[in-house]
Motif scaffolding. Structure first.
Motif, mmCIF file in Angstrom:
data_model
loop_
_atom_site.group_PDB
_atom_site.id
_atom_site.type_symbol
_atom_site.label_atom_id
_atom_site.label_comp_id
_atom_site.label_asym_id
_atom_site.label_seq_id
_atom_site.Cartn_x
_atom_site.Cartn_y
_atom_site.Cartn_z
ATOM 1 N N ALA A 6 3.779 11.268 -27.408
ATOM 2 C CA ALA A 6 3.491 12.702 -27.441
ATOM 3 C C ALA A 6 4.243 13.390 -28.579
ATOM 4 N N ASP A 7 5.448 12.922 -28.887
ATOM 5 C CA ASP A 7 6.230 13.523 -29.971
ATOM 6 C C ASP A 7 5.531 13.408 -31.329
ATOM 7 N N THR A 8 4.626 12.455 -31.483
ATOM 8 C CA THR A 8 3.961 12.252 -32.770
ATOM 9 C C THR A 8 2.656 13.048 -32.894
ATOM 10 N N ILE A 9 2.182 13.653 -31.818
ATOM 11 C CA ILE A 9 0.895 14.348 -31.826
ATOM 12 C C ILE A 9 1.006 15.681 -32.565
ATOM 13 N N LYS A 10 0.011 15.922 -33.389
ATOM 14 C CA LYS A 10 -0.089 17.172 -34.153
ATOM 15 C C LYS A 10 -1.385 17.876 -33.755
ATOM 16 N N PRO A 11 -1.513 19.177 -34.006
ATOM 17 C CA PRO A 11 -2.737 19.898 -33.614
ATOM 18 C C PRO A 11 -4.027 19.219 -34.082
ATOM 19 N N ALA A 12 -4.071 18.755 -35.312
ATOM 20 C CA ALA A 12 -5.288 18.128 -35.841
ATOM 21 C C ALA A 12 -5.661 16.858 -35.076
ATOM 22 N N ASP A 13 -4.671 16.181 -34.475
ATOM 23 C CA ASP A 13 -4.935 14.953 -33.720
ATOM 24 C C ASP A 13 -5.775 15.197 -32.480
ATOM 25 N N VAL A 14 -5.771 16.436 -31.981
ATOM 26 C CA VAL A 14 -6.540 16.777 -30.776
ATOM 27 C C VAL A 14 -7.626 17.801 -31.086
#
Length: 181
Positions: A6-14
């Motif tokens: 989860a720490d690696t997730i950025k807005p564009a990833d979702v």
């Protein structure tokens, strides 16, 4: 493992793009006037469901500025929350154990009051680490207030299921001094 991922997730990833602060319920470029103030304050919090199963659910909450998810709980659940963009005030409590319950003494018929201690009272600014709350600690009772437009990715395990005792309950927080007279 979930925390690290989860720490690696950025807005564009979702599939999100970061909202511009001046596109929201705040004052914007032109300030508040009679014509735009109602429309700007009427924006709701939106929730986008990503996955739902018997084991866990994943969703994204998109907050306009100043919107609030009131004080609520996640009974028997672990929740990973990742602020994807923006700034969010988090105020969270843990129940005092053993339970300290005060019965209402007035004619108003108020529900009993249970003592909780403050666990978190801070503003998060993206990017930041994933927050984790556990069934008995970490701020299982919490409320969110958007300081700027923001989005939060939540992973709930197991998910809410009323018939299994995992029903969301909303609360009011009162200072301890109100009840210690």
């Amino acid at each position: 493992m979930i925390h690290d991922l989860a720490d690696t997730i950025k807005p564009a990833d979702v599939g999100l793009k970061e909202e511009a602060a001046d596109d929201d319920r705040g004052l914007g470029f032109f300030g508040v006037n009679q014509l735009n103030s109602v429309a700007r304050w009427a924006k709701p919090i939106t929730c986008v469901g990503i996955h739902e199963s018997d084991s866990f659910t994943i969703g994204i909450f998109c907050f306009p500025t100043s919107s609030v998810i009131p004080l609520h709980d996640h009974p028997g659940m672990t929740v990973f929350s990742k602020l994807l963009y923006g700034s969010l005030h988090v105020k969270a409590y843990d129940w005092v154990e053993p339970p300290c319950i005060v019965e209402s003494k007035g004619p108003g018929g108020h529900a009993p009051v249970r003592l909780a201690k403050l666990a978190v009272d801070k503003v998060l600014h993206a990017p930041c680490e994933t927050s984790v709350l556990y069934p008995k600690h970490g701020g299982n009772l919490h409320c969110f207030t958007a300081i700027t437009p923001c989005a939060v990715l939540d992973v709930l395990a197991p998910p809410y299921k009323e018939y299994e005792g995992r029903k969301c309950t909303y609360y009011h927080d009162y200072p301890y001094s109100t009840f210690c007279k």
